[in-house]
Scaffold this motif. Structure first.
Motif, mmCIF file in Angstrom:
data_model
loop_
_atom_site.group_PDB
_atom_site.id
_atom_site.type_symbol
_atom_site.label_atom_id
_atom_site.label_comp_id
_atom_site.label_asym_id
_atom_site.label_seq_id
_atom_site.Cartn_x
_atom_site.Cartn_y
_atom_site.Cartn_z
ATOM 1 N N GLN A 83 0.807 -1.216 0.000
ATOM 2 C CA GLN A 83 0.000 0.000 0.000
ATOM 3 C C GLN A 83 0.840 1.265 0.000
ATOM 4 O O GLN A 83 0.324 2.362 -0.183
ATOM 5 C CB GLN A 83 -0.947 -0.013 1.203
ATOM 6 N N THR A 84 2.143 1.115 0.236
ATOM 7 C CA THR A 84 3.083 2.238 0.180
ATOM 8 C C THR A 84 4.306 1.767 -0.598
ATOM 9 O O THR A 84 4.356 0.625 -1.065
ATOM 10 C CB THR A 84 3.525 2.677 1.597
ATOM 11 N N ILE A 123 -11.467 -5.836 -12.170
ATOM 12 C CA ILE A 123 -10.489 -5.371 -13.156
ATOM 13 C C ILE A 123 -11.178 -4.805 -14.391
ATOM 14 O O ILE A 123 -10.845 -3.717 -14.854
ATOM 15 C CB ILE A 123 -9.525 -6.516 -13.550
ATOM 16 N N SER A 124 -12.179 -5.540 -14.914
ATOM 17 C CA SER A 124 -12.840 -5.087 -16.147
ATOM 18 C C SER A 124 -13.600 -3.776 -15.955
ATOM 19 O O SER A 124 -13.689 -2.978 -16.879
ATOM 20 C CB SER A 124 -13.760 -6.174 -16.707
ATOM 21 N N SER A 125 -14.113 -3.549 -14.745
ATOM 22 C CA SER A 125 -14.831 -2.294 -14.471
ATOM 23 C C SER A 125 -13.881 -1.147 -14.160
ATOM 24 O O SER A 125 -14.290 0.011 -14.146
ATOM 25 C CB SER A 125 -15.787 -2.489 -13.289
ATOM 26 N N GLY A 126 -12.613 -1.473 -13.891
ATOM 27 C CA GLY A 126 -11.646 -0.441 -13.519
ATOM 28 C C GLY A 126 -11.706 -0.080 -12.042
ATOM 29 O O GLY A 126 -10.951 0.769 -11.580
ATOM 30 N N ALA A 127 -12.609 -0.717 -11.296
ATOM 31 C CA ALA A 127 -12.760 -0.394 -9.872
ATOM 32 C C ALA A 127 -11.601 -0.923 -9.040
ATOM 33 O O ALA A 127 -11.222 -0.320 -8.040
ATOM 34 C CB ALA A 127 -14.079 -0.952 -9.342
ATOM 35 N N CYS A 128 -11.026 -2.054 -9.433
ATOM 36 C CA CYS A 128 -9.934 -2.656 -8.677
ATOM 37 C C CYS A 128 -8.636 -2.533 -9.472
ATOM 38 O O CYS A 128 -8.580 -2.922 -10.634
ATOM 39 C CB CYS A 128 -10.222 -4.128 -8.382
ATOM 40 N N VAL A 129 -7.629 -1.979 -8.820
ATOM 41 C CA VAL A 129 -6.323 -1.824 -9.461
ATOM 42 C C VAL A 129 -5.350 -2.803 -8.820
ATOM 43 O O VAL A 129 -5.045 -2.696 -7.631
ATOM 44 C CB VAL A 129 -5.798 -0.381 -9.315
ATOM 45 N N ALA A 139 -4.691 -7.001 -5.060
ATOM 46 C CA ALA A 139 -5.389 -5.719 -5.065
ATOM 47 C C ALA A 139 -4.580 -4.638 -4.348
ATOM 48 O O ALA A 139 -4.116 -4.837 -3.228
ATOM 49 C CB ALA A 139 -6.750 -5.875 -4.394
ATOM 50 N N LYS A 140 -4.424 -3.499 -5.020
ATOM 51 C CA LYS A 140 -3.763 -2.331 -4.417
ATOM 52 C C LYS A 140 -4.797 -1.300 -3.977
ATOM 53 O O LYS A 140 -4.719 -0.790 -2.869
ATOM 54 C CB LYS A 140 -2.770 -1.702 -5.384
ATOM 55 N N THR A 141 -5.758 -1.012 -4.859
ATOM 56 C CA THR A 141 -6.823 -0.069 -4.519
ATOM 57 C C THR A 141 -8.155 -0.568 -5.065
ATOM 58 O O THR A 141 -8.195 -1.349 -6.021
ATOM 59 C CB THR A 141 -6.572 1.342 -5.105
ATOM 60 N N VAL A 142 -9.236 -0.102 -4.444
ATOM 61 C CA VAL A 142 -10.591 -0.350 -4.940
ATOM 62 C C VAL A 142 -11.311 0.993 -4.916
ATOM 63 O O VAL A 142 -11.332 1.676 -3.885
ATOM 64 C CB VAL A 142 -11.346 -1.390 -4.091
ATOM 65 N N ASN A 143 -11.858 1.356 -6.058
ATOM 66 C CA ASN A 143 -12.540 2.638 -6.213
ATOM 67 C C ASN A 143 -11.663 3.800 -5.751
ATOM 68 O O ASN A 143 -12.131 4.761 -5.134
ATOM 69 C CB ASN A 143 -13.883 2.643 -5.471
ATOM 70 N N GLY A 144 -10.363 3.689 -6.031
ATOM 71 C CA GLY A 144 -9.421 4.756 -5.716
ATOM 72 C C GLY A 144 -8.942 4.793 -4.278
ATOM 73 O O GLY A 144 -8.168 5.677 -3.916
ATOM 74 N N HIS A 145 -9.378 3.858 -3.446
ATOM 75 C CA HIS A 145 -9.007 3.860 -2.031
ATOM 76 C C HIS A 145 -8.024 2.729 -1.726
ATOM 77 O O HIS A 145 -8.217 1.596 -2.183
ATOM 78 C CB HIS A 145 -10.248 3.726 -1.151
ATOM 79 N N ARG A 146 -6.999 3.055 -0.921
ATOM 80 C CA ARG A 146 -6.051 2.028 -0.489
ATOM 81 C C ARG A 146 -6.764 1.026 0.419
ATOM 82 O O ARG A 146 -7.775 1.341 1.046
ATOM 83 C CB ARG A 146 -4.876 2.659 0.274
ATOM 84 N N LEU A 147 -6.204 -0.149 0.515
ATOM 85 C CA LEU A 147 -6.787 -1.230 1.325
ATOM 86 C C LEU A 147 -5.986 -1.365 2.624
ATOM 87 O O LEU A 147 -5.173 -2.265 2.783
ATOM 88 C CB LEU A 147 -6.799 -2.533 0.535
ATOM 89 N N THR A 148 -6.241 -0.448 3.566
ATOM 90 C CA THR A 148 -5.492 -0.432 4.825
ATOM 91 C C THR A 148 -6.387 -0.671 6.037
ATOM 92 O O THR A 148 -5.956 -0.449 7.166
ATOM 93 C CB THR A 148 -4.728 0.896 4.987
ATOM 94 N N GLU A 154 -13.722 -6.169 2.904
ATOM 95 C CA GLU A 154 -14.901 -7.032 2.990
ATOM 96 C C GLU A 154 -16.060 -6.486 2.177
ATOM 97 O O GLU A 154 -16.788 -7.247 1.547
ATOM 98 C CB GLU A 154 -15.266 -7.247 4.455
ATOM 99 N N SER A 155 -16.211 -5.163 2.139
ATOM 100 C CA SER A 155 -17.272 -4.550 1.339
ATOM 101 C C SER A 155 -17.050 -4.803 -0.155
ATOM 102 O O SER A 155 -17.973 -5.183 -0.873
ATOM 103 C CB SER A 155 -17.319 -3.044 1.627
ATOM 104 N N ALA A 156 -15.813 -4.612 -0.623
ATOM 105 C CA ALA A 156 -15.504 -4.834 -2.041
ATOM 106 C C ALA A 156 -15.629 -6.316 -2.400
ATOM 107 O O ALA A 156 -16.058 -6.656 -3.505
ATOM 108 C CB ALA A 156 -14.108 -4.312 -2.359
ATOM 109 N N ALA A 157 -15.279 -7.196 -1.481
ATOM 110 C CA ALA A 157 -15.437 -8.635 -1.737
ATOM 111 C C ALA A 157 -16.911 -8.986 -1.836
ATOM 112 O O ALA A 157 -17.318 -9.748 -2.728
ATOM 113 C CB ALA A 157 -14.763 -9.443 -0.637
#
Length: 179
Positions: A83-84, A123-129, A139-148, A154-157
């Protein structure tokens, strides 16, 4: 019928699981040095690595990476892309660069390991990088937010943007909130 892409993903996930189990077995060797070494460098327990808890990094002491089976409740332990610029998991006993995410568990908690990967939908939606690693789309980010923290993972899953891969690993560790 499985597509070539699905087969490739399954092979990569199997490789990750084998690498994670190799790390767990190597880290279960007896302690051979004084002090508390970094797990990614030493491969022995007890050892420490940093973990994310509610957006903050703390040291986690890994006490037993191969405890006897138990019916004790477990807390989820997520392995995500770094994440960093400084990965929490790196070194000769760490088969890939990664970070860890847990909730604010009590001392000496039984933790259950999960790999956090971007799903095909994410990945196909671009939401998960994901980060560019050969072994899997960590996964590094989901919807532009770091996973820290745990909640965004759990919400993205639950919404299908992430895939949680159960490693089967259960271990005992504690968070050092004062370090």
């Amino acid at each position: 019928m499985m597509t070539r892409s699905q087969n490739t993903i399954r092979v990569r996930i199997a490789t990750i699981i084998v690498a994670a189990l190799t790390l767990v077995l190597a880290a279960a060797l007896p302690v051979q040095a004084a002090g508390l070494p970094n797990c990614g460098v030493s491969g022995t327990t007890p050892c420490f690595e940093k973990v994310w808890v509610d957006g903050h990094q703390f040291k986690m002491t890994f006490i037993n990476l191969n405890p006897p089976p138990t019916t004790a409740p477990t807390t989820n332990f997520y392995v995500v892309a770094p994440q960093t610029g400084t990965p929490q998991g790196a070194g000769p006993f760490s088969p890939f660069l990664h970070d860890h995410v847990v909730d604010s568990s009590p001392h000496n908690a039984h933790l259950h390991g999960f790999l956090v990967l971007c799903s095909a939908q994410g990945i196909s939606s671009g939401a998960c990088v994901p980060i560019p690693q050969e072994i899997a789309p960590f996964a590094k980010t989901v919807n532009g937010h770091r996973l820290t923290s745990v909640d965004p993972i759990e919400s993205a899953a639950n919404s299908g943007l992430l895939t949680l891969v159960d490693t089967g690993a259960v271990f005992i560790a504690r968070i050092n909130h004062d370090e």
